[in-house]
Design a protein around this motif. Structure first.
Motif, PDB file in Angstrom:
ATOM      1  N   ASP A  35      49.615  56.675  46.660  1.00  0.00           N
ATOM      2  CA  ASP A  35      51.025  56.338  46.417  1.00  0.00           C
ATOM      3  C   ASP A  35      51.423  54.986  47.006  1.00  0.00           C
ATOM      4  O   ASP A  35      52.421  54.391  46.595  1.00  0.00           O
ATOM      5  CB  ASP A  35      51.943  57.397  47.040  1.00  0.00           C
ATOM      6  N   SER A  48      48.745  65.347  40.645  1.00  0.00           N
ATOM      7  CA  SER A  48      49.653  66.064  41.540  1.00  0.00           C
ATOM      8  C   SER A  48      49.242  65.945  43.001  1.00  0.00           C
ATOM      9  O   SER A  48      50.096  65.849  43.880  1.00  0.00           O
ATOM     10  CB  SER A  48      49.759  67.538  41.125  1.00  0.00           C
ATOM     11  N   THR A  49      47.952  65.946  43.291  1.00  0.00           N
ATOM     12  CA  THR A  49      47.502  65.851  44.688  1.00  0.00           C
ATOM     13  C   THR A  49      46.552  64.691  44.938  1.00  0.00           C
ATOM     14  O   THR A  49      46.275  64.365  46.087  1.00  0.00           O
ATOM     15  CB  THR A  49      46.795  67.150  45.138  1.00  0.00           C
ATOM     16  N   ARG A  50      46.043  64.119  43.868  1.00  0.00           N
ATOM     17  CA  ARG A  50      45.064  63.031  44.010  1.00  0.00           C
ATOM     18  C   ARG A  50      45.366  61.927  43.030  1.00  0.00           C
ATOM     19  O   ARG A  50      46.053  62.113  42.034  1.00  0.00           O
ATOM     20  CB  ARG A  50      43.654  63.555  43.770  1.00  0.00           C
ATOM     21  N   ARG A 109      43.333  60.562  47.927  1.00  0.00           N
ATOM     22  CA  ARG A 109      44.417  61.479  48.293  1.00  0.00           C
ATOM     23  C   ARG A 109      45.795  60.820  48.139  1.00  0.00           C
ATOM     24  O   ARG A 109      45.953  59.634  48.345  1.00  0.00           O
ATOM     25  CB  ARG A 109      44.231  61.971  49.727  1.00  0.00           C
ATOM     26  N   ARG A 110      46.751  61.646  47.815  1.00  0.00           N
ATOM     27  CA  ARG A 110      48.147  61.213  47.749  1.00  0.00           C
ATOM     28  C   ARG A 110      48.814  61.506  49.066  1.00  0.00           C
ATOM     29  O   ARG A 110      48.304  62.247  49.913  1.00  0.00           O
ATOM     30  CB  ARG A 110      48.870  61.942  46.612  1.00  0.00           C
ATOM     31  N   GLN A 111      49.977  60.957  49.278  1.00  0.00           N
ATOM     32  CA  GLN A 111      50.763  61.184  50.492  1.00  0.00           C
ATOM     33  C   GLN A 111      50.973  62.682  50.675  1.00  0.00           C
ATOM     34  O   GLN A 111      51.297  63.389  49.720  1.00  0.00           O
ATOM     35  CB  GLN A 111      52.153  60.549  50.381  1.00  0.00           C
ATOM     36  N   PRO A 112      50.798  63.178  51.898  1.00  0.00           N
ATOM     37  CA  PRO A 112      51.109  64.586  52.139  1.00  0.00           C
ATOM     38  C   PRO A 112      52.587  64.852  51.893  1.00  0.00           C
ATOM     39  O   PRO A 112      53.440  63.991  52.154  1.00  0.00           O
ATOM     40  CB  PRO A 112      50.772  64.782  53.627  1.00  0.00           C
ATOM     41  N   ALA A 113      52.873  66.017  51.368  1.00  0.00           N
ATOM     42  CA  ALA A 113      54.268  66.388  51.113  1.00  0.00           C
ATOM     43  C   ALA A 113      55.008  66.544  52.435  1.00  0.00           C
ATOM     44  O   ALA A 113      54.465  67.091  53.411  1.00  0.00           O
ATOM     45  CB  ALA A 113      54.330  67.675  50.320  1.00  0.00           C
ATOM     46  N   ASN A 123      57.541  68.173  55.002  1.00  0.00           N
ATOM     47  CA  ASN A 123      57.977  69.559  55.223  1.00  0.00           C
ATOM     48  C   ASN A 123      59.456  69.617  55.474  1.00  0.00           C
ATOM     49  O   ASN A 123      60.084  68.891  56.039  1.00  0.00           O
ATOM     50  CB  ASN A 123      57.241  70.187  56.407  1.00  0.00           C
TER      51      ASN A 123
END
Length: 163
Positions: free
Chosen positions: A21, A127-129, A157-161, A163
């Motif tokens: 991202d 969505s995740t990568r 990898r994409r940015q962690p969501a 929380n």
């Protein structure tokens, strides 16, 4: 986008801070430098590409290149090392997917200092990568291009969501 690294020889690995991202098509990264010493060139070739124009200075002096030259595989390995040092320690790379093209543009000789650039040419986000495509070039100390390649990193990898 400079690399963060841990202390050489330590078991600590830096946490990735650049995710798919965070990248933009057209981003460029300057690579560091690598001095290719003749002994290293010959030792690599003796193990991986044992041809006389890579391993025998006397015979190679009478050959087409007028001296020993680096194996193309060695040149690719130098690109990989410079890329790892410059970005992969910081980028959230999971795995490589393909070398789409490899062009050896000029012979690499003993005592050449290689450097280069990497440019992001395409980004596809899932969505995740993400899939990130790169155009890479190595040049020698005179600025003459010696290697050009296009490669794709898959499962970046994409940015962690949050929380």
């Amino acid at each position: 986008m400079t690399a963060q690294s841990s202390t050489p020889g330590s078991d600590e690995r830096p946490l990735p801070s650049v995710f798919a991202d965070d990248l933009t098509v057209g981003d460029r990264v300057q690579l560091g430098e690598f001095l290719l010493e003749q002994q290293d060139l010959i030792e690599f070739a003796e193990r991986w590409d044992d041809q006389w124009f890579h391993t025998d200075p006397a015979a190679a002096a009478t050959g087409h290149f007028g001296g020993v030259i680096a194996s193309g595989i060695h040149t690719i390995a130098i690109l990989q090392r410079l890329t790892v040092e410059a970005i992969y320690g910081q980028w959230a790379v999971v795995a490589g997917r393909e070398l789409e093209s490899v062009r050896f543009l000029e012979a690499v000789r003993p005592e050449d200092t290689l450097t280069g650039t990497i440019e992001i040419t395409d980004i596809k986000l899932g969505s995740t990568r993400g899939r990130v495509s790169l155009s890479c070039q190595l040049v020698n100390q005179a600025g003459v291009p010696v290697l050009a390649t296009d490669m794709t990193i898959v499962m970046f990898r994409r940015q962690p969501a949050a929380n």
